[in-house]
Design an enzyme around this catalytic site. Structure first.
Site, short mmCIF file in Angstrom:
data_model
loop_
_atom_site.label_atom_id
_atom_site.label_comp_id
_atom_site.label_asym_id
_atom_site.label_seq_id
_atom_site.Cartn_x
_atom_site.Cartn_y
_atom_site.Cartn_z
CE1 TYR A 312 0.56 1.01 4.50
CE2 TYR A 312 0.38 -1.37 4.44
CZ TYR A 312 0.75 -0.23 5.10
OH TYR A 312 1.30 -0.31 6.36
CD GLU A 384 3.41 -0.20 -3.47
OE1 GLU A 384 2.47 -0.71 -2.80
OE2 GLU A 384 4.49 -0.75 -3.68
#
Length: 424
Positions: A312, A384
């Site tokens: 992430y 991401e």
């Protein structure tokens, strides 16, 4: 009645769940500093080496998130205080969070089964088998626009399939945008975003005709199907990252995004088979990485953008990942990334940081984006997606917003690519 039923079902599941698991009592801390400092980087690097007790989920220019074993939490707090680093607890019991989410996911699988109609919703996360069936159904429904091809098998012999999406005009040798997802097993939002992208290109042709006029899209939804399926077995396996091929007598898996034969096993990759960033016994030791490499070379002469979706961040990262040096064409890369940044910021207010992988995030040698860029794709990105849940496990309720936001950015970047690289 629907809400009441879900509450009761969750309660019943909670009674039958084993109330402890591998992550029971683990905490996730967010470490903040006014600026990225050598002291903070050194402290995080030391923690990252002790994978039995720590996992550094994110660092770089964003606040760092670290998962800490219960036995090490006192030492961690003392270390942070000793370095005058501020921190807060983001999750006080990772095991409880994962257990609760698994209970909910089981309910959602029963409530929203895939019915084989060529549409996957955003109500839940789907298995590798369901995603493969989804693209097969699309190809059957749109035989002149959608083409599915088996391009390899994973270590555990799962079929890896690409879907090629066209506008159906029959023209050959168009430019290519190649997208993949699911490199790291626990990053479930990545395949979910790829599925939504596929749906938009196939079922919303009127709004996206410009993206398919002179371009074909080649998409591999799940690069690491063995790991992805393993994470869906239980909350005990939910945070698995690597492949599932044994890497030593004691450990399993290689980081497929450190396994490419371009600056393989240099900085940012590990030689320890038990580490999360293990580069493999040799470059392309993993069949899944070989499949992606073969696809990159198959389309390198026509490929204009390679995009790999991870979590992430939020980041849009371009080469290089093996070095802090910047490519000669950094202005082109930044221009396309900025188009995605601007579109997402305007649509949702989410701020994606953009820049080279090493300078924005960390060194990661042997990754697919560097490999594709070196092979001839002029635009190559790792995107991401934002965090959710403990970071890698956004709840199902967040899927719809996250994948739609991701598509806004991808579409904007693709339109910039179409503009910059018209069909010759």
């Amino acid at each position: 009645m629907g809400v009441l039923w879900m509450v009761l079902a969750l309660s019943c599941l909670g009674l039958t769940e084993v109330q402890s698991n591998k992550y029971e009592g683990f905490k996730i801390y967010e470490v903040q500093a006014k600026a990225r400092t050598a002291t903070m980087d050194q402290a995080l690097a030391e923690l990252a080496k002790n994978e039995s007790y720590y996992e550094v989920f994110s660092s770089g220019s964003q606040p760092a998130r670290i998962m800490v074993h219960p036995e090490e939490q006192l030492n961690f707090v003392q270390l942070m205080d000793g370095h005058s680093l501020s921190y807060k607890v983001l999750n006080s019991n990772v095991g409880f969070t994962l257990r609760r989410q698994f209970a909910r996911n089981r309910i959602l699988r029963n409530r929203f089964p895939y019915t084989g109609n060529g549409r996957l919703g955003t109500e839940r996360f789907y298995s590798h088998g369901e995603i493969n069936q989804f693209i097969e159904d699309l190809a059957e429904e749109h035989p002149h626009r959608v083409f599915v091809k088996t391009v390899g098998k994973s270590y555990e012999r799962r079929l890896m399939k690409t879907v090629t999406i066209t506008n159906g005009d029959g023209r050959r040798n168009k430019n290519v945008i190649f997208v993949d997802g699911g490199f790291h097993a626990r990053e479930w939002i990545s395949p979910a975003a790829v599925v939504y992208l596929i749906d938009e290109l196939v079922n919303n042709l009127s709004d996206n005709a410009d993206l398919l006029l002179d371009y074909d899209w080649v998409i591999l939804p799940v690069v690491n199907p063995d790991g992805y399926e393993y994470t869906q077995l239980s909350e005990e396996t939910r945070m698995w990252r690597k492949t599932r091929k044994p890497s030593s007598p004691d450990c399993i898996g290689t980081d497929p995004n450190r396994n490419f034969d371009f600056h393989w096993n240099e900085e940012g990759a590990s030689e320890d088979p038990c580490d999360q960033t293990y580069a493999g016994s040799k470059a392309f030791s993993e069949p899944e990485a070989v499949v992606v490499s073969d696809l990159i070379h198959s389309y390198a002469d026509r490929g204009k953008m390679y995009l790999t979706l991870h979590s992430y961040g939020p980041y849009i990262l371009y080469p290089w990942g093996w070095s802090s040096d910047l490519p000669d064409t950094v202005d082109d890369l930044h221009e396309v990334a900025k188009a995605g940044f601007d579109a997402i910021l305007e649509a949702t207010g989410t701020f994606y940081e953009i820049g080279s992988s090493t300078n924005v995030l960390y060194v990661a040698a042997g990754a697919s984006d560097d490999y594709a860029f070196n092979a001839g794709f002029p635009i190559s990105f790792t995107m991401e997606l934002p965090p959710g849940g403990t970071g890698f496990d956004p709840p199902a309720s967040a899927i719809d917003q996250m994948v739609k936001e991701t598509w806004v950015g991808i579409a904007a970047m693709a339109r910039k690519v179409v503009q910059k690289y018209p069909l010759a």
